[in-house]
Design an enzyme around this catalytic site. Sequence first.
Site, mmCIF file in Angstrom:
data_model
loop_
_atom_site.group_PDB
_atom_site.id
_atom_site.type_symbol
_atom_site.label_atom_id
_atom_site.label_comp_id
_atom_site.label_asym_id
_atom_site.label_seq_id
_atom_site.Cartn_x
_atom_site.Cartn_y
_atom_site.Cartn_z
ATOM 1 N N GLY A 50 -35.154 5.634 14.694
ATOM 2 C CA GLY A 50 -34.958 6.375 13.453
ATOM 3 C C GLY A 50 -36.148 7.152 12.914
ATOM 4 N N ASP A 109 -33.424 -0.710 3.873
ATOM 5 C CA ASP A 109 -32.095 -1.042 3.363
ATOM 6 C C ASP A 109 -32.196 -2.440 2.750
ATOM 7 O OD1 ASP A 109 -29.308 -0.196 3.190
ATOM 8 O OD2 ASP A 109 -28.876 -1.749 4.647
HETATM 9 P P1 IMP Z 1 -32.848 -3.247 6.817
HETATM 10 O O1 IMP Z 1 -33.378 -4.255 7.783
HETATM 11 O O2 IMP Z 1 -31.574 -3.691 6.185
HETATM 12 O O3 IMP Z 1 -33.869 -2.811 5.802
HETATM 13 O O4 IMP Z 1 -32.393 -1.995 7.666
HETATM 14 C C1 IMP Z 1 -33.289 -1.065 8.115
HETATM 15 C C2 IMP Z 1 -32.712 -0.340 9.304
HETATM 16 O O5 IMP Z 1 -31.314 -0.140 9.178
HETATM 17 C C3 IMP Z 1 -33.343 1.035 9.438
HETATM 18 O O6 IMP Z 1 -34.434 1.002 10.329
HETATM 19 C C4 IMP Z 1 -32.199 1.869 9.952
HETATM 20 O O7 IMP Z 1 -32.233 1.903 11.354
HETATM 21 C C5 IMP Z 1 -30.947 1.178 9.506
HETATM 22 N N1 IMP Z 1 -30.338 1.814 8.309
HETATM 23 C C6 IMP Z 1 -30.185 1.260 7.084
HETATM 24 N N2 IMP Z 1 -29.569 2.088 6.242
HETATM 25 C C7 IMP Z 1 -29.329 3.218 6.939
HETATM 26 C C8 IMP Z 1 -28.700 4.470 6.598
HETATM 27 O O8 IMP Z 1 -28.260 4.757 5.466
HETATM 28 N N3 IMP Z 1 -28.627 5.384 7.600
HETATM 29 C C9 IMP Z 1 -29.108 5.145 8.854
HETATM 30 N N4 IMP Z 1 -29.698 4.001 9.205
HETATM 31 C C10 IMP Z 1 -29.816 3.037 8.258
#
Ligand code: IMP
Length: 185
Positions: A50, A109
């Site tokens: 990403g 996220d």
């Molecule tokens: P977390 O561990 O829940 O903070 O998620 C982080 C990862 O989820 C990021 O590195 C993204 O790859 C993916 N992610 C979370 N939200 C989105 C979004 O709205 N669009 C695309 N990827 C997302």
Amino acid sequence: MRHEGEIPQDIERVLLDEPTIQERVEELAARISADYAGSQDMVLVGVLKGAFIFLADLARRLTVPHSVDFIAVSSYNRGAVSNGAVRLIMDTRHSIAGRDVLVVEDILDTGWTLDYLLRTLRARNPSSLRACVLISKPDRCQVQVPIDYLGFEIPDEWVVGYGLDYADRFRTLPYIGVLRRTVYE
Ligand code: IMP
Ligand code: MG
């Protein structure tokens, strides 16, 4: 010149357009360049996939010497719902011990991914460890992660473009757009 007609049907609306993103990346790069001005050994660690476009734009605007490395972690199962567990899929090529490490991540996220990454990297004794994140969704936060450089805060919606994907699609859109819910629900 890109034209608006290229916005795909699956995109509900453009949240951050190209000039807005570029301006913010410029500001972040200026701050980072000032903060790392004295660093002898700075390394940007981009989180694949990403962060690859954000990192490319950010790195090219830094005025301090630095090297670039990458790390990859498990992503969500084809969609918008976290499976909770975070797994290291690919490690950095070079050791980070004793170096000034700046993790470059696309989006925060729940926070679990970056929390895991920072804990993992900190255990390897870098000289310093900071995080630069393009986007945060504060409403989704489950674990507090210290962010040193943040681009934008956005509402709880699934966004794509500028490196961000849904099921590996939409990464190369030049803007960040909200994905239509019908695509993933
Ligand atoms: P977390 O561990 O829940 O903070 O998620 C982080 C990862 O989820 C990021 O590195 C993204 O790859 C993916 N992610 C979370 N939200 C989105 C979004 O709205 N669009 C695309 N990827 C997302
Ligand atoms: Mg992803």
